[in-house]
Write a protein that holds these residues in place. Structure first.
Motif, PDB file in Angstrom:
ATOM      1  N   THR A 147      21.988 -84.697  44.838  1.00 34.91           N
ATOM      2  CA  THR A 147      22.786 -83.465  44.876  1.00 34.91           C
ATOM      3  C   THR A 147      24.178 -83.765  45.419  1.00 34.91           C
ATOM      4  O   THR A 147      25.177 -83.275  44.885  1.00 34.91           O
ATOM      5  CB  THR A 147      22.081 -82.404  45.744  1.00 34.91           C
ATOM      6  OG1 THR A 147      20.784 -82.176  45.198  1.00 34.91           O
ATOM      7  CG2 THR A 147      22.851 -81.110  45.782  1.00 34.91           C
ATOM      8  N   TRP A 186      18.484 -86.995  31.521  1.00 34.18           N
ATOM      9  CA  TRP A 186      18.020 -86.788  32.887  1.00 34.18           C
ATOM     10  C   TRP A 186      16.508 -86.926  32.964  1.00 34.18           C
ATOM     11  O   TRP A 186      15.796 -86.649  32.003  1.00 34.18           O
ATOM     12  CB  TRP A 186      18.437 -85.404  33.374  1.00 34.18           C
ATOM     13  CG  TRP A 186      19.891 -85.341  33.688  1.00 34.18           C
ATOM     14  CD1 TRP A 186      20.905 -85.197  32.788  1.00 34.18           C
ATOM     15  CD2 TRP A 186      20.496 -85.458  34.959  1.00 34.18           C
ATOM     16  NE1 TRP A 186      22.103 -85.207  33.440  1.00 34.18           N
ATOM     17  CE2 TRP A 186      21.878 -85.372  34.782  1.00 34.18           C
ATOM     18  CE3 TRP A 186      19.991 -85.626  36.247  1.00 34.18           C
ATOM     19  CZ2 TRP A 186      22.773 -85.444  35.823  1.00 34.18           C
ATOM     20  CZ3 TRP A 186      20.891 -85.692  37.295  1.00 34.18           C
ATOM     21  CH2 TRP A 186      22.270 -85.605  37.084  1.00 34.18           C
ATOM     22  N   LEU A 237      24.051 -79.143  39.083  1.00 42.61           N
ATOM     23  CA  LEU A 237      24.539 -79.374  37.718  1.00 42.61           C
ATOM     24  C   LEU A 237      25.227 -78.131  37.162  1.00 42.61           C
ATOM     25  O   LEU A 237      26.284 -78.229  36.529  1.00 42.61           O
ATOM     26  CB  LEU A 237      23.390 -79.800  36.804  1.00 42.61           C
ATOM     27  CG  LEU A 237      22.869 -81.209  37.023  1.00 42.61           C
ATOM     28  CD1 LEU A 237      21.572 -81.426  36.239  1.00 42.61           C
ATOM     29  CD2 LEU A 237      23.916 -82.242  36.651  1.00 42.61           C
ATOM     30  N   ILE A 295      26.502 -85.242  42.768  1.00 39.75           N
ATOM     31  CA  ILE A 295      26.974 -84.234  41.819  1.00 39.75           C
ATOM     32  C   ILE A 295      27.991 -83.318  42.497  1.00 39.75           C
ATOM     33  O   ILE A 295      29.023 -82.975  41.914  1.00 39.75           O
ATOM     34  CB  ILE A 295      25.797 -83.428  41.248  1.00 39.75           C
ATOM     35  CG1 ILE A 295      24.826 -84.369  40.517  1.00 39.75           C
ATOM     36  CG2 ILE A 295      26.284 -82.326  40.305  1.00 39.75           C
ATOM     37  CD1 ILE A 295      23.468 -83.758  40.253  1.00 39.75           C
ATOM     38  N   SER A 308      31.820 -82.365  41.516  1.00 43.26           N
ATOM     39  CA  SER A 308      32.254 -80.961  41.406  1.00 43.26           C
ATOM     40  C   SER A 308      33.499 -80.720  42.247  1.00 43.26           C
ATOM     41  O   SER A 308      34.453 -80.078  41.801  1.00 43.26           O
ATOM     42  CB  SER A 308      31.139 -80.027  41.890  1.00 43.26           C
ATOM     43  OG  SER A 308      30.057 -80.030  41.018  1.00 43.26           O
ATOM     44  N   ARG A 314      31.846 -87.676  34.472  1.00 42.32           N
ATOM     45  CA  ARG A 314      31.516 -86.402  33.816  1.00 42.32           C
ATOM     46  C   ARG A 314      30.661 -86.665  32.584  1.00 42.32           C
ATOM     47  O   ARG A 314      29.672 -85.984  32.346  1.00 42.32           O
ATOM     48  CB  ARG A 314      32.804 -85.676  33.451  1.00 42.32           C
ATOM     49  CG  ARG A 314      32.578 -84.410  32.653  1.00 42.32           C
ATOM     50  CD  ARG A 314      33.085 -84.625  31.234  1.00 42.32           C
ATOM     51  NE  ARG A 314      32.938 -83.403  30.455  1.00 42.32           N
ATOM     52  CZ  ARG A 314      32.519 -83.398  29.203  1.00 42.32           C
ATOM     53  NH1 ARG A 314      32.183 -84.496  28.586  1.00 42.32           N
ATOM     54  NH2 ARG A 314      32.426 -82.271  28.545  1.00 42.32           N
ATOM     55  N   THR A 367      19.519 -90.709  35.678  1.00 43.52           N
ATOM     56  CA  THR A 367      19.991 -90.522  34.309  1.00 43.52           C
ATOM     57  C   THR A 367      19.864 -91.857  33.605  1.00 43.52           C
ATOM     58  O   THR A 367      19.980 -92.915  34.233  1.00 43.52           O
ATOM     59  CB  THR A 367      21.450 -90.031  34.236  1.00 43.52           C
ATOM     60  OG1 THR A 367      22.307 -90.943  34.915  1.00 43.52           O
ATOM     61  CG2 THR A 367      21.589 -88.642  34.815  1.00 43.52           C
ATOM     62  N   ILE A 418      19.087 -80.141  42.329  1.00 42.20           N
ATOM     63  CA  ILE A 418      19.856 -80.882  41.320  1.00 42.20           C
ATOM     64  C   ILE A 418      20.258 -79.942  40.186  1.00 42.20           C
ATOM     65  O   ILE A 418      21.410 -79.965  39.728  1.00 42.20           O
ATOM     66  CB  ILE A 418      19.026 -82.065  40.755  1.00 42.20           C
ATOM     67  CG1 ILE A 418      18.747 -83.113  41.841  1.00 42.20           C
ATOM     68  CG2 ILE A 418      19.687 -82.681  39.539  1.00 42.20           C
ATOM     69  CD1 ILE A 418      19.853 -84.083  42.137  1.00 42.20           C
ATOM     70  N   ILE A 441      27.120 -87.425  33.501  1.00 44.15           N
ATOM     71  CA  ILE A 441      26.411 -86.213  33.912  1.00 44.15           C
ATOM     72  C   ILE A 441      26.038 -85.369  32.684  1.00 44.15           C
ATOM     73  O   ILE A 441      24.929 -84.859  32.580  1.00 44.15           O
ATOM     74  CB  ILE A 441      27.280 -85.373  34.885  1.00 44.15           C
ATOM     75  CG1 ILE A 441      27.538 -86.131  36.187  1.00 44.15           C
ATOM     76  CG2 ILE A 441      26.676 -84.003  35.142  1.00 44.15           C
ATOM     77  CD1 ILE A 441      26.329 -86.380  37.036  1.00 44.15           C
ATOM     78  N   CYS A 442      26.957 -85.243  31.745  1.00 45.43           N
ATOM     79  CA  CYS A 442      26.755 -84.346  30.616  1.00 45.43           C
ATOM     80  C   CYS A 442      26.007 -84.965  29.438  1.00 45.43           C
ATOM     81  O   CYS A 442      25.361 -84.242  28.684  1.00 45.43           O
ATOM     82  CB  CYS A 442      28.106 -83.829  30.119  1.00 45.43           C
ATOM     83  SG  CYS A 442      28.939 -82.777  31.318  1.00 45.43           S
ATOM     84  N   ARG A 473      20.472 -90.309  40.945  1.00 48.31           N
ATOM     85  CA  ARG A 473      21.376 -89.182  41.179  1.00 48.31           C
ATOM     86  C   ARG A 473      20.887 -88.374  42.365  1.00 48.31           C
ATOM     87  O   ARG A 473      19.684 -88.211  42.568  1.00 48.31           O
ATOM     88  CB  ARG A 473      21.406 -88.266  39.950  1.00 48.31           C
ATOM     89  CG  ARG A 473      21.818 -88.945  38.674  1.00 48.31           C
ATOM     90  CD  ARG A 473      23.257 -89.346  38.703  1.00 48.31           C
ATOM     91  NE  ARG A 473      23.596 -90.004  37.436  1.00 48.31           N
ATOM     92  CZ  ARG A 473      24.780 -90.458  37.172  1.00 48.31           C
ATOM     93  NH1 ARG A 473      25.764 -90.331  38.037  1.00 48.31           N
ATOM     94  NH2 ARG A 473      25.010 -91.045  36.022  1.00 48.31           N
TER      95      ARG A 473
END
Length: 181
Positions: free
Chosen positions: A139, A111, A26, A142, A146, A103, A121, A22, A106-107, A137
């Motif tokens: 991999t 977490w 990230l 994410i 990406s 996004r 999250t 993960i 994620i940011c 979440r």
């Protein structure tokens, strides 16, 4: 066992060190999103007919990814570019804009991991007890984001006439997410 939060669940907020896959995903996401955001300077420069350093200066006036994308979309719509270019650039920018909510999760969400090995999250802006407050979440999740970010970077470049991010780049840096590039 399917991911769940129950009375027996212990959570470690802020720590995902035991999940290096993960953590790596990230890092790759941040790099790909940065690339997508950098393509905004190309699109703005073309639409506003300014040099890239001026374009970058204008876009740095806000920290919000959404605001930057909306600013570029407005410049494209108001430009004297041919209608076909306006349409393709606006569609490419809309694609990136659609990714902003994910996004931001994620940011900006916190977490953590559970004693069951799940990664989540939390959105602490939501009242306690709401199911929307936490999201599991993986991999692959994410990596999908990406891949979508780098695809958007390509679409923005393609519609702008830039060869900075190519289709070959998208294929070369595609991450395993259960789909094909």
């Amino acid at each position: 066992m399917a991911p769940h939060i129950g009375p027996e669940t212990e959570t470690r907020i802020g720590f995902i060190d035991d999940h290096p896959d993960i953590v790596i995903a990230l890092g790759k996401f941040i790099a790909r999103w940065s690339l997508a955001e950098a393509t905004l300077t190309i699109a703005f420069g073309i639409a506003a007919k300014v040099e890239q350093d001026i374009s970058a200066g204008v876009l740095s006036s806000t920290n919000s990814a959404e605001a930057k994308i909306r600013l570029v979309k407005t410049a494209v719509k108001q430009s004297d570019l041919p209608e076909d270019n306006k349409k393709s650039m606006t569609e490419a920018l809309s694609g990136l804009l659609k990714l902003c909510e994910r996004r931001n999760e994620i940011c900006h969400h916190i977490w953590g991991a559970t004693n069951h090995g799940d990664v989540l999250t939390w959105d602490f802006r939501q009242p306690p007890g709401l199911m929307k407050r936490h999201k599991f979440r993986t991999t692959a999740d994410i990596n999908r984001l990406s891949n979508a970010a780098i695809k958007s970077a390509y679409e923005i470049c393609k519609s702008s006439g830039s060869r900075w991010v190519t289709e070959a780049t998208v294929a070369k840096y595609h991450l395993p997410d259960g789909s094909r590039p």
